[in-house]
Structure formats: structure tokens, C-alpha cells
Enzyme design. Structure first.
Site, PDB file in Angstrom:
ATOM      1  N   LYS A  22       0.843  -1.334  -0.054  1.00  0.00           N
ATOM      2  CA  LYS A  22       0.234   0.049   0.520  1.00  0.00           C
ATOM      3  C   LYS A  22       0.478   1.346  -0.198  1.00  0.00           C
ATOM      4  O   LYS A  22       0.450   1.778  -1.052  1.00  0.00           O
ATOM      5  CB  LYS A  22      -1.268   0.194   1.128  1.00  0.00           C
ATOM      6  CG  LYS A  22      -1.282   1.413   1.455  1.00  0.00           C
ATOM      7  CD  LYS A  22      -2.241   1.213   3.175  1.00  0.00           C
ATOM      8  CE  LYS A  22      -1.577   1.714   4.067  1.00  0.00           C
ATOM      9  NZ  LYS A  22      -1.698   3.344   4.224  1.00  0.00           N
ATOM     10  N   ASN A  23       1.831   1.010   1.373  1.00  0.00           N
ATOM     11  CA  ASN A  23       2.517   2.469   1.295  1.00  0.00           C
ATOM     12  C   ASN A  23       3.594   2.155  -0.182  1.00  0.00           C
ATOM     13  O   ASN A  23       4.857   3.914  -0.226  1.00  0.00           O
ATOM     14  CB  ASN A  23       3.377   2.489   2.379  1.00  0.00           C
ATOM     15  CG  ASN A  23       2.028   2.699   3.903  1.00  0.00           C
ATOM     16  OD1 ASN A  23       1.187   2.129   3.038  1.00  0.00           O
ATOM     17  ND2 ASN A  23       2.640   2.494   4.381  1.00  0.00           N
ATOM     18  N   CYS A 116      -5.743   7.994   8.642  1.00  0.00           N
ATOM     19  CA  CYS A 116      -6.163   6.730  10.209  1.00  0.00           C
ATOM     20  C   CYS A 116      -6.189   7.875  11.579  1.00  0.00           C
ATOM     21  O   CYS A 116      -5.624   8.736  11.536  1.00  0.00           O
ATOM     22  CB  CYS A 116      -4.612   5.850  10.798  1.00  0.00           C
ATOM     23  SG  CYS A 116      -5.527   4.289  10.246  1.00  0.00           S
ATOM     24  N   ARG A 121      -0.541  14.056  12.905  1.00  0.00           N
ATOM     25  CA  ARG A 121      -0.406  13.578  11.744  1.00  0.00           C
ATOM     26  C   ARG A 121      -0.153  15.210  10.947  1.00  0.00           C
ATOM     27  O   ARG A 121      -1.086  15.624  10.098  1.00  0.00           O
ATOM     28  CB  ARG A 121      -1.118  13.034  10.554  1.00  0.00           C
ATOM     29  CG  ARG A 121      -1.020  11.788  11.879  1.00  0.00           C
ATOM     30  CD  ARG A 121      -1.319  10.497  10.050  1.00  0.00           C
ATOM     31  NE  ARG A 121      -0.666  10.033   9.751  1.00  0.00           N
ATOM     32  CZ  ARG A 121      -0.488   8.688   9.387  1.00  0.00           C
ATOM     33  NH1 ARG A 121      -1.615   8.400   9.240  1.00  0.00           N
ATOM     34  NH2 ARG A 121      -0.349   8.082   8.128  1.00  0.00           N
ATOM     35  N   ASP A 305       3.684   0.617  12.081  1.00  0.00           N
ATOM     36  CA  ASP A 305       2.652  -0.281  10.803  1.00  0.00           C
ATOM     37  C   ASP A 305       2.581  -1.904  11.659  1.00  0.00           C
ATOM     38  O   ASP A 305       1.919  -2.428  11.612  1.00  0.00           O
ATOM     39  CB  ASP A 305       3.076  -0.244  10.375  1.00  0.00           C
ATOM     40  CG  ASP A 305       2.490   1.519   9.558  1.00  0.00           C
ATOM     41  OD1 ASP A 305       2.101   2.416  10.482  1.00  0.00           O
ATOM     42  OD2 ASP A 305       2.592   1.242   8.178  1.00  0.00           O
ATOM     43  N   ARG A 397      -8.392  -0.717   3.963  1.00  0.00           N
ATOM     44  CA  ARG A 397      -7.856   0.225   3.814  1.00  0.00           C
ATOM     45  C   ARG A 397      -6.727  -0.205   2.969  1.00  0.00           C
ATOM     46  O   ARG A 397      -6.179   0.375   2.351  1.00  0.00           O
ATOM     47  CB  ARG A 397      -7.897   1.147   4.367  1.00  0.00           C
ATOM     48  CG  ARG A 397      -8.580   2.565   4.828  1.00  0.00           C
ATOM     49  CD  ARG A 397      -8.718   3.651   5.674  1.00  0.00           C
ATOM     50  NE  ARG A 397      -6.956   3.774   5.305  1.00  0.00           N
ATOM     51  CZ  ARG A 397      -6.019   4.289   5.882  1.00  0.00           C
ATOM     52  NH1 ARG A 397      -6.727   4.586   7.564  1.00  0.00           N
ATOM     53  NH2 ARG A 397      -4.992   4.539   5.354  1.00  0.00           N
TER      54      ARG A 397
END
Ligand code: UD1
Length: 418
Positions: A22-23, A116, A121, A305, A397
Site C-alpha cells: 500500500k505504502n 487513520c 499527523r 505500522d 484500507r
């Protein structure tokens, strides 16, 4: 709302292949608009963050086509430089589009991104990085307006090695005349993957993976077909699932070299791990042993993560251990749910002290973010009885149908409508 219903007690066994990360996929999808040619990505997992990113690109005028795990972006028709408000709030990675949009239009308007709820952030580092390239940033009515008419290559220094800010500046600089140097850049493997992708399109980036990334501007990029790197967090989560059930599994297409911190902690807990460049084999002991300490850090330190999945593992390990979360300020929100399942976790600020218990018990619990939701599923695999993890959509997600992947390894888990 959807939920996962997990019946605990099954030992996981079998083999799975890991898809693209994903990243890696999200910034690469943003970088795809740096060329008007077609960009095809392979191995893309069916996760909602990627779907949302594709939706944003479509609204901005790109053609996005998805067939199974192949996604093609054609951005010749890109006309928008204003990020759609609703989608930006849903997905933090929309902020990655700032750099590439500035590169195409020399202007961009964005809202504060969502994602999230794991901490504040902010995006100050992104904006400061772009300011160092001559971008004028102003705010009005909750919108951030960027004027890139005087953009030029130059030196960027980050106070903190932010992953997203490093990627954003890399993308903003690719088509600028001259050399841009990022100092104190983040070193995550996904940044190396973004560099490889940009270079495959004809860009000139070097140094990713170290603290200094150098981008030499080129006039134009061309289309490409590219397979982003496999997902080290999905791989880690599956290894953790095997570990918590005392199981034995093999992962193929695993990014072994980028997983040292996680593999080392799993070994410390008593797991036997055989590693090859793209294959990982794990055999877990009947009862995990507690590690004394785990601290999250930017890469190559332990990835934040994977922190909450390790919290679930530590909950049932023999002994006592401490976890310190140094990257985000609000990442122990699932400790309460684990305690409801019988864990003994005491949290204070960024520290969790865990006394391992022999057994967890099924309960109805709530995913509050992507990785936390996955960690509750892991706890459910171990727990006696039924565990219901509400808000499966948060897990979607970043995990491609987690229930199917775990079922393939022998778990009893299904998705239900609540
Ligand atoms: C990326 C990953 C995310 C991972 C994180 C840390 C993607 C899509 N997401 O997120 O899964 O958890 O790296 O490895 O790649 N910060 C600021 N100002 C900024 C930017 C960040 O203060 O402008 C702070 C954040 O609040 C956080 C820390 O820096 O405390 C790390 O954030 P960052 O490295 O930017 O993470 P993301 O790119 O958001």
C-alpha cells in the site's frame, strides 16, 4: 457496517503470496501523473486506499482502469489542481498529489488530509519542504493554496525524516531544472521503490534509502509498466498471525531484506524463521516468549505500522514486556479492547507495559484504525470462543480481504453485516 467474526483456536498453516505494498502503491499512483503517457502498475492489492486514490485521480481528469491487480493511469486529460474535499479527508495519501500537481500546473489547492486517527499527523514538513523549492503557501477557509510559479530546484532540510514529506518533495522536484537535494530524508524502502519507479519513467533520482536524496531534473518522463515492492507490513501481519496461533506458514514474494527489525523481534519471541531473498518460513513455538522491550523508530528501526500487532502477540507471551511508540502519539487505542479480551496491558503516554496471559477470550471489539483492526483479528485467532471485530472497512484500507488470506491458512474467520 461490516465486521469480522473470528473463531479462535486454529493453528495457521500453509503458503501465501504477498502483493504490492500500500505504502508503495499510493505515492506511485500520485507520481503517475508526472507523465501524460500510460502508467501500468501490477500486483496492486484490492484495498480501499488504492481505490480512493484512483477515484481522486479520476475526478482530477485522469483515466484509471483496473482489471484485477493491474491498474493503468492515463493522465493526459488531467485538468484539476484542486483536491476534492471529501476524498482528501478519507485518505491521508491524497497529500502526495500536492508535489506532482504542482509539477504539472505550478499551482495546487488541498485540504488538510484525513487517514487513520493515530495522532495529530500535521503536514508542516510537506509544506516547509515545498517552500524550500520556492512554492508560496497560503491558507484560507481550511484550504491550503500553493503557488509554484517561482518553483526552482534547491536544498531541502527536514527536521524529522517524514516519509510522506520526503516523497512529496521528490515528486515535486523531478521535472524542475537543476539539482534538488533532500537532507535528513526518510529511509523507508517504499522511498527507494518510488525512486526506482521515477527512474523507470526516465527520471534521475539517487540516494533513496540513505539520508540524502538527490534529484536531477529532467525535461519529460515517459510511460512505464511497473510492479511496486511487496508489502512488508502485510507480510509482518501474516507472520504475526502464524506466531500467535503457534502455526507454521510460508510467504512468497516477501520483502525479506526490508523486514529485519520485525523478524528479529519474532525470533526473540521464540519463532524459528528461515529466510530467503523472497521467501519467509516461520514456525512458531507453542507459547511465545515475551521480549523485554520494543521501540518504534523510523526505518531501519522497528516500524510503527507493526507495533500494535506485536502488542497483541506480547499479550499472550510468557513474561513481561514494554513497548514504546516513538513515531505517533496515539497508537495504543486498541489496548483497551485487548484488555477486554483478557490481556493485561497498562498504558501511560507513549509506553505500554504488558504482562502476558495464557489465554484471551472472545469479545465484541472495535477497529479504530487500519493496523489496530488487524491486531484485534490476530487476538481473535488466539482467543477462546468468538471475537467480533467491528468496522472491518478500516482494515480493508490496507489489507486485501484479510479474511480470505487467513482462511487460506486455515483460520475460521468470515465477514458479516452488522
Ligand atoms: C507513512 C506511512 C504510514 C507509516 C508512517 C511512518 C504511507 C502512505 N504511510 O505515513 O503507514 O505509519 O509513514 O512510518 O506511506 N509529521 C509531522 N509533520 C509532517 C509530517 C509528519 O509532524 O508534515 C510527523 C507525524 O505526525 C508523525 C511522524 O512525523 O508523528 C511520522 O510521519 P510520516 O513519516 O510523515 O508518516 P506518513 O508519511 O504520514
Amino acid at each position: 457496517m461490516e465486521a469480522f467474526l473470528v473463531e479462535g483456536g486454529q493453528r495457521l498453516e500453509g503458503t501465501l503470496r504477498v502483493d504490492a505494498a500500500k505504502n508503495a502503491v499510493l505515492p506511485i499512483l500520485a507520481a503517475a501523473i508526472l507523465t501524460e503517457d500510460a502508467v501500468t502498475l501490477l500486483d496492486v492489492p484490492r484495498i480501499s486506499d488504492a481505490a480512493h486514490m484512483a477515484e481522486i485521480l479520476t475526478i482530477l481528469g485522469c483515466e484509471v482502469e483496473q482489471q484485477g491487480k493491474r491498474m493503468t493511469v492515463r493522465s493526459g486529460g488531467l485538468h484539476g489542481w484542486e483536491m476534492p474535499d471529501r476524498l482528501s479527508k478519507q485518505i491521508r495519501s491524497s497529500i502526495f498529489l500536492l508535489g506532482p500537481i504542482l509539477s504539472r500546473f505550478r499551482k495546487a489547492t488541498v485540504t488538510y488530509p484525513g487517514g487513520c486517527e493515530i495522532g495529530l499527523r500535521p503536514i508542516d514538513l510537506h509544506l516547509r519542504g515545498l517552500r524550500s523549492l520556492g512554492v508560496k503557501v497560503s491558507e484560507s477557509g481550511g484550504m491550503i493554496h500553493c503557488d509554484g510559479s517561482a518553483m526552482k530546484a534547491g536544498d531541502v532540510y527536514f527536521d524529522y525524516p517524514s516519509v510522506g514529506a520526503t516523497e512529496n518533495v521528490m515528486m515535486a522536484a523531478v521535472l524542475l531544472d537543476g539539482v534538488t537535494t533532500i537532507h535528513n530524508a526518510a529511509r523507508e524502502p517504499e522511498i527507494v521503490d518510488l525512486q526506482n519507479f521515477i527512474n523507470a519513467m526516465g527520471g534521475r533520482v539517487k540516494g533513496a534509502g540513505s539520508q540524502m536524496v538527490e534529484i536531477t531534473g529532467v525535461k519529460k518522463l515517459h510511460g512505464v509498466s511497473y510492479t511496486p515492492m511487496p508489502d512488508r507490513i502485510v507480510a509482518g501481519t501474516l507472520l504475526a498471525a502464524a506466531a500467535i496461533t503457534g502455526g507454521e506458514i510460508e510467504l512468497t514474494n516477501a520483502p525479506t531484506a526490508d523486514m529485519m527489525a520485525v523478524l528479529s523481534k519474532l525470533r526473540e519471541m521464540g519463532c524459528l524463521i528461515h529466510e530467503e531473498p523472497a521467501t519467509l518460513h516461520i514456525k512458531a513455538p507453542e507459547r511465545l516468549a515475551a521480549f523485554s522491550q520494543l521501540q518504534t523508530q523510523p526505518h531501519p528501526g522497528f516500524p510503527t505500522d507493526m507495533q500494535v500487532q506485536m502488542l497483541a502477540l506480547l499479550s499472550v507471551a510468557q513474561g513481561m514486556g514494554i513497548i514504546m511508540e516513538n513515531v505517533f502519539e496515539n497508537r495504543f487505542t486498541h489496548a483497551g479492547d485487548l484488555n477486554r479480551m483478557g490481556a493485561h496491558i497498562l498504558c501511560s503516554g507513549r509506553t505500554a507495559v504488558v504482562q502476558g496471559v495464557e489465554q484471551l477470550y472472545g469479545a465484541r471489539v472495535t477497529a479504530r484504525d487500519l493496523r489496530g483492526g488487524a491486531a484485534l483479528v490476530l487476538a481473535g485467532l488466539k482467543a477462546q470462543g468468538l471475537t467480533q471485530v467491528d468496522h472491518a472497512e478500516l482494515v480493508d484500507r490496507g489489507y486485501d480481504h484479510l479474511e480470505d488470506q487467513l482462511t487460506a491458512l486455515g483460520a475460521r474467520i468470515r465477514r458479516i453485516d452488522v
